[in-house]
Structures are given as C-alpha cells and as structure tokens.
Design an enzyme around this catalytic site. Structure first.
Site, PDB file in Angstrom:
ATOM      1  N   GLN A 211      41.063  44.793  48.707  1.00 26.50           N
ATOM      2  CA  GLN A 211      41.966  43.952  48.550  1.00 26.50           C
ATOM      3  C   GLN A 211      43.685  44.398  48.239  1.00 26.50           C
ATOM      4  OE1 GLN A 211      41.315  40.156  48.998  1.00 26.50           O
ATOM      5  NE2 GLN A 211      39.999  41.506  50.229  1.00 26.50           N
ATOM      6  N   GLY A 252      42.361  31.403  45.620  1.00 28.30           N
ATOM      7  CA  GLY A 252      42.261  32.152  46.267  1.00 28.30           C
ATOM      8  C   GLY A 252      42.764  33.149  46.733  1.00 28.30           C
ATOM      9  N   HIS A 253      42.567  34.433  47.747  1.00 31.65           N
ATOM     10  CA  HIS A 253      43.288  34.962  48.584  1.00 31.65           C
ATOM     11  C   HIS A 253      44.308  34.502  49.459  1.00 31.65           C
ATOM     12  CE1 HIS A 253      40.315  37.176  50.844  1.00 31.65           C
ATOM     13  NE2 HIS A 253      40.108  36.273  51.100  1.00 31.65           N
ATOM     14  N   ASN A 254      45.270  35.380  48.906  1.00 32.13           N
ATOM     15  CA  ASN A 254      46.793  34.841  50.660  1.00 32.13           C
ATOM     16  C   ASN A 254      46.677  33.144  50.602  1.00 32.13           C
ATOM     17  OD1 ASN A 254      44.286  37.167  51.922  1.00 32.13           O
ATOM     18  ND2 ASN A 254      46.267  37.723  52.293  1.00 32.13           N
TER      19      ASN A 254
END
Length: 361
Positions: A211, A252-254
């Site tokens: 990440q 969460g990511h993004n």
C-alpha cells in the site's frame, strides 16, 4: 468568567430580548439551568420547559419565541435562526476561556528526529515520537504517546490526543482534531489471490499488495477515538474539508469522503468507495467497496449499501426493532415465502384454467 448577553451577541450575532446586561457563566439544559447559566431550545417539543426554566437566558429561534407569547415576558433571550449551532459556538468559547493553551515546547521524554521540523509554537507531550521528514505545524498540540511517521505533515492548530498514530506519508490539514486511539495510514486490506486446484487440493497463498499511497485529510476535520483510516494502495485515501467522523469507524483504502459529510460510530466503508458532499452516514452502516454515494445522501443506522446511490435522499435497509414474538412471526413468514409463492402460482394457474373452461362453454 461571566459574559453579558450583549457581549455574546456582539461576538456571535442574534437579537437580544430582555436584559442585555444579564451575565452567564456556563451553559446548561433547560430543565437544570440556573440564573447564571445559558440554556437553548433546539427542539420545539421542549417549548414548555422554557416557561419553567431557571436559566438566566435562553437561545431560541424566532418562531419558537412567537409561540411562547405572554410566557416570554420577564425572561431573557438571544433570538437566532439556529440556537443549536449558537450553543455550540458559545460552549467552545467557554472551554477556551477555562482552559488556556499549554505552553509551547517539547517534553524531555519526546523523541524528535533531527530531520523533522517542529514549529516553535507547537506543544509536544511526553513520549511523543516524530520521525524524519515529518512537519509539525504552528500551535499544533501532540499529547502523550502520539506517533507521527516519516514525511507526515500535521497542519497548524491541530490537536492529536493521547495514543494517536499517524503513519508515514500522511497529511493532516489545519485545525484537525484526532481523538485517542485513532490510526491513520495503516495498510489497506489488499491481497491478491494466488491459488490453484480445488477443495482440499487447493494450494497457494494470499499475496500482500504493498500500500504505497497515503492519507490526505483536509482542514477542520475531526476524527473520533479508535477510528481507522487506511492508506491508499497507489493513490491517497482522501478525507475532504470539515468532515466529522465518530468513534470506531473503519474507512478502507482509496476511499474519498466529500466535504462536510458526517459519519456516525461503527460505520464500515470498504475500499475505493466515494461519498459525496454533505452526506450523513448513520451508526453501524456498512458500505460495500467500489460504490459511489452522491451529494446530500443520508443512510440510516445499520443499513447495508451494496450499490451506488447517486441521487440525493434518505436510504434505509435496516429492520427496526420489534417485540420478540413479532420478530419470530415475521421471520417464519420470510422463511416460507417460497412456499407461499408456489401456492399462489398454482392458484393462478388453476384459476386461469377454470376461466378458460368457462369461456369455452
């Protein structure tokens, strides 16, 4: 410190009805306030409490004051279109007056990398760690045991409460507030499946996806205790200006959270989801990944969002609590819906056949 209604109105606006020289020292609920306290009426259903309150003055909307009629005589008011927001601003002012800023400086037990930049006006508490390349802005306050990773930037006038962790490569805008236990910039949940075979013969592994993005938090954002915001897989996770996030929220990511959106406790937002501006996400809402919520979307508590909601409005999918027996009866009906459907189809077929026979006769 006591403040007159005239002083409050000069600072925050509003029309004084009654004695502007009335002094208040604190805020209190309508049913508990005393003569040196300021109360507020935000919900008209509590209008009757204004008639009996012991408050020295009440923040009230124009329409509610009109409803009081003669009962308002002899009382003091500040009339404002939004008493609740007025109350919030006055409350913050009283807090600021009661708790003056801590003296700037770095606690002897803090660990500051020589390659970090810490403003002279910043307050760095006990056992804080600031890694190389990090930048701590003017008047920022980092309480005990805060961790700031390499290359991270903390904006001016931000406040990180004890035990906050901000990983490397993140940015917090000015006036950010991050409560205890929050973690910003931990790895997003990204794993690529690399399996072959079926059943017990299946072999392989989940391959971790690095990440390499960060987290970018805009100005005037508040993040609750034990909330986690994952760093992006390649691009940044973005929290826009004036977003307010409650405790125990997972982002969460993004993800991208639009300006002025509020998210209540225990909500979970899966990766690569975009939430628009001025949205309201209720407690324990679950939002699937790779969906988009438009501006001014409201999702009520415990709802599950599995697809995009581009249109502004209120959305609900949770089942409201009912008495236990009612729930059991409803659950039994749901379990038997397929049988009921088959019976209806059979009845429709038989009815159609009977009507056909009658027509032929």
């Amino acid at each position: 410190m006591a403040l007159t209604l005239e002083a409050l109105a000069a600072r925050f606006g509003g029309e004084i009805v009654g004695d502007g020289r009335c002094e208040v020292r604190a805020l209190a609920p309508l049913d508990q306030a005393g003569p040196r306290q300021l109360a507020f009426l935000a919900n008209p259903k509590y209008l009757a409490q204004v008639e009996t309150t012991g408050a020295g003055a009440v923040l009230i909307a124009p329409g509610d004051l009109e409803k009081l009629g003669a009962a308002a005589h002899g009382r003091n008011f500040i009339v404002t279109p939004n008493p609740y927001a007025y109350f919030a601003r006055v409350a913050q002012m009283f807090i600021d007056l009661a708790a003056p800023p801590r003296a700037a400086g770095v606690h002897p037990s803090a660990t500051i990398d020589p390659a970090a930049q810490v403003a002279a006006s910043a307050v760095i508490g006990p056992h804080v760690t600031v890694e190389a390349g990090a930048v701590i802005g003017e008047r920022a306050q980092l309480d005990a045991n805060v961790f700031v990773g390499r290359g991270t930037r903390i904006g001016d006038d931000s406040h990180l409460y004890p035990n906050v962790a901000i990983y490397h490569g993140c940015t917090l805008g000015p006036r950010a507030i991050v409560h205890s236990g929050a973690v910003i910039g931990s790895d997003g949940f990204g794993f690529a499946p690399d399996f072959v075979g079926e059943g017990d013969a299946r072999t392989g592994a989940w391959v971790k996806i690095p990440q390499v993005g960060g987290v970018k938090v805009g100005p005037d954002v508040e993040i609750g205790a034990n909330t986690t915001i994952d760093r992006g897989a390649m691009a940044d996770t973005v929290i826009d200006e004036c977003v307010k996030i409650d405790n125990l929220v997972q982002i969460g990511h993004n993800c991208r959270i639009g300006a002025y959106t509020v998210i209540a406790g225990c909500a979970g937002i899966a990766g690569s989801t975009t939430i628009g501006k001025h949205c309201m996400i209720g407690g324990a809402v679950g939002i699937a990944g790779h969906v988009t919520l438009g501006d001014y979307v409201i999702v009520t508590a415990k709802s599950g969002v599995s697809k995009s909601l581009p249109k502004a409005g209120i959305y609900t999918s949770a089942f409201p609590a009912v008495e236990h027996g009612d729930w059991n009866r409803s659950a039994a009906l749901v379990r038997n819906l397929d049988k009921l459907r088959d019976r209806i189809k059979a009845l429709e077929t038989a009815l159609a056949a009977r009507e056909g026979d009658a027509g032929g006769a």
